[in-house]
Design an enzyme around this catalytic site. Structure first.
Site, PDB file in Angstrom:
ATOM      1  N   TYR A 130       1.579   2.573   1.874  1.00  0.00           N
ATOM      2  CA  TYR A 130       1.403   4.072   1.877  1.00  0.00           C
ATOM      3  C   TYR A 130       0.636   4.144   0.404  1.00  0.00           C
ATOM      4  O   TYR A 130       1.030   3.682  -0.664  1.00  0.00           O
ATOM      5  CB  TYR A 130       2.532   4.583   1.872  1.00  0.00           C
ATOM      6  N   SER A 131      -0.438   4.938   0.509  1.00  0.00           N
ATOM      7  CA  SER A 131      -1.217   5.387  -1.111  1.00  0.00           C
ATOM      8  C   SER A 131      -1.632   4.197  -1.807  1.00  0.00           C
ATOM      9  O   SER A 131      -2.213   3.425  -1.179  1.00  0.00           O
ATOM     10  CB  SER A 131      -0.113   6.578  -1.667  1.00  0.00           C
TER      11      SER A 131
END
Length: 278
Positions: A130-131
């Site tokens: 994520y990210s």
């Protein structure tokens, strides 16, 4: 399939387990995947004004930011007008970081840390990030491919899920680290990938740029209609699990075909959803 889970900046293994929990629990319930959670090696304090946003401390990053934020330019994407394409926006951000001579050392340490974690979990064969964790995961896939060519090290990651990610990074010259962009590097990720992002994500340009450097015949995307988040609501979790229930067996079948020398290189079914109207 066993996923190595890489959280975003100012995250932790504990907090990412909570963020990803609804989807991970559903995939485990269906017998599709198991998960092992990790985190960056560098404990950090959240930015001023965001002290309560990122969850329970301690918080971590994969990148050593003691001398400044090596990839501050990625956050500048949120201020770019939507009329600028993803690759041009990232290039404009990169120009502001020229002359910073500590990039390669910091990024090499981050890659070595993740490779060490991968070696500590020999059953891992996929990654979900994520990210910042998606950027690290994408770079890990590229690093594995390069090391396989240079040293013969066996590649482990056969499938990647990127949530609100950004393109992988590479070394350039004596001190630069730059994003690998489709219009200057072409396709750099050749394994099957699944891209999850939201049409209201201020950093959507990074996710698009990451999608653009992945092999299109092996890529799928899903727009959850929200912002820069890991989707946890029941509707999105159900749809994501249904899609992954199609993709994961297909990826595992392809892997078995390669091992037996019978890979047919058929196009992976690409599943897209229209932008959600919420």
């Amino acid at each position: 399939m066993k996923f190595l889970c890489l959280p975003g900046a100012y995250g932790s293994a504990k907090n990412f387990r909570i963020q990803l929990g609804p989807l991970a629990d559903e995939l485990e319930r269906r017998g599709l995947a198991t998960f092992t959670y990790t985190q960056g090696a560098h404990e950090v304090e959240p930015p001023a004004g965001w002290e309560d946003y990122f969850g329970t401390r301690p918080l971590y990053r994969f990148i050593d930011t003691r001398h400044g934020d090596n990839f501050e330019q990625l956050r500048r994407l949120r201020h770019m007008p939507y009329s600028i394409n993803a690759e041009d926006a990232i290039r404009m951000c990169e120009e502001r970081s020229q002359g910073e001579d500590w990039h390669q050392q910091v990024w090499r340490q981050a890659m070595n840390d993740v490779l060490r974690i991968l070696d500590e979990h020999p059953d891992v064969d996929a990654v979900i990030g994520y990210s910042e964790g998606a950027m690290v995961g994408a770079s890990l896939v590229v690093e594995e491919a390069e090391q396989a060519q240079r040293t013969g090290r066996q590649r482990r990651i056969k499938f990647a899920v990127f949530i609100s990610g950004s393109p992988p990074l590479k070394f350039e010259g004596d001190n630069r680290v730059v994003a690998q962009l489709a219009d200057r590097a072409g396709i750099v990720i050749d394994i099957p990938t699944f891209h999850i992002f939201g049409c209201n994500d201020a950093f959507k340009g990074g996710a698009v740029a990451l999608y653009n450097v992945c092999e299109p015949s092996k890529s799928a995307m899903f727009d959850h209609g929200l912002g820069h988040i890991v989707p946890r609501d029941a509707e999105n979790v159900q749809m994501l699990a249904d899609i992954l229930e199609q993709i994961i067996p297909e990826v595992e079948g392809r892997s078995q075909q390669r091992e037996t020398g019978s890979d047919t290189n058929e196009r992976m079914a690409i599943v897209r959803t229209p932008e959600a109207s919420r």
